[in-house]
Scaffold this motif. Structure first.
Motif, short mmCIF file in Angstrom:
data_model
loop_
_atom_site.label_atom_id
_atom_site.label_comp_id
_atom_site.label_asym_id
_atom_site.label_seq_id
_atom_site.Cartn_x
_atom_site.Cartn_y
_atom_site.Cartn_z
N MET A 40 0.85 -1.19 0.00
CA MET A 40 0.00 0.00 0.00
C MET A 40 0.89 1.25 0.00
N ALA A 42 0.56 5.53 -0.08
CA ALA A 42 -0.30 6.71 -0.01
C ALA A 42 0.44 7.89 -0.63
N THR A 44 -0.13 12.02 -1.23
CA THR A 44 -0.92 13.23 -1.01
C THR A 44 -0.76 14.14 -2.20
N ASN A 74 -1.24 -1.17 -4.35
CA ASN A 74 -2.39 -0.27 -4.28
C ASN A 74 -1.88 1.13 -3.95
N ASP A 76 -3.12 4.85 -2.81
CA ASP A 76 -4.20 5.61 -2.20
C ASP A 76 -3.90 7.09 -2.44
N ILE A 78 -4.54 10.89 -1.92
CA ILE A 78 -5.15 11.68 -0.86
C ILE A 78 -5.06 13.16 -1.23
N TYR A 112 -3.48 -0.82 -8.67
CA TYR A 112 -4.84 -0.44 -8.30
C TYR A 112 -4.74 0.95 -7.67
N VAL A 113 -5.60 1.86 -8.10
CA VAL A 113 -5.56 3.23 -7.58
C VAL A 113 -6.94 3.61 -7.06
N ALA A 114 -6.96 4.20 -5.88
CA ALA A 114 -8.20 4.69 -5.29
C ALA A 114 -7.97 6.10 -4.78
N ARG A 116 -8.93 8.65 -1.81
CA ARG A 116 -9.49 8.64 -0.46
C ARG A 116 -10.64 9.64 -0.37
#
Length: 141
Positions: A40, A42, A44, A74, A76, A78, A112-114, A116
């Motif tokens: 994972m 993250a 920003t 993955n 994330d 933000i 995989y990209v999501a 937040r």
């Protein structure tokens, strides 16, 4: 991007971004079960600072070798939350965030990209905001 990394995280001057990635690759290589592991990351996003198409392509290029070792990565995304002590850090528009996500997936389709979901920003209680406001209240006492 070493220059941007040093601007955003001044204590991050000992190792380059490539060296940090290699440390992570080395650590992941020592661990078994590649198929069951998910890494994972993250990221920003700050409007006008690191939310350009070029920044997305650079992040995808950074992550590519990690996918080779970890198997599944993955990301994330933000969007930054506004805080009083850093008014120059602004949230990218939703269209800019969607475009960033699209470029990431185009350059490195194995990730995989999501994005937040922001909660609490209307009350200054979103990620990064609550700690700052708590510290400010304590200092006033």
């Amino acid at each position: 991007n070493d220059h941007l990394s040093r601007q955003l995280v001044p204590t991050h001057s000992r190792y380059s971004v490539k060296e940090l990635r290699q440390f992570l690759i080395d650590a992941l290589s020592l661990r078994p079960a590649k198929r069951t592991r998910t890494l994972m990351i993250a990221a920003t996003l700050i409007a006008g600072v690191n939310d350009r198409d070029e920044d997305a392509a650079e992040l995808a290029a950074f992550v590519g070798p990690l996918v080779d070792v970890a198997g599944k990565v993955n990301i994330d995304l933000i969007p930054v939350n506004a805080v009083d002590h850093a008014p120059h850090f602004r949230r990218p528009s939703e269209a800019r965030v969607r475009r960033f996500l699209q470029v990431l997936r185009q350059v490195e389709p194995r990730i995989y990209v999501a994005v937040r979901t922001t909660r609490g920003d209307d009350e200054n209680a979103a990620c990064g905001q609550l700690l700052i406001s708590s510290k400010a209240r304590l200092q006033k006492r």
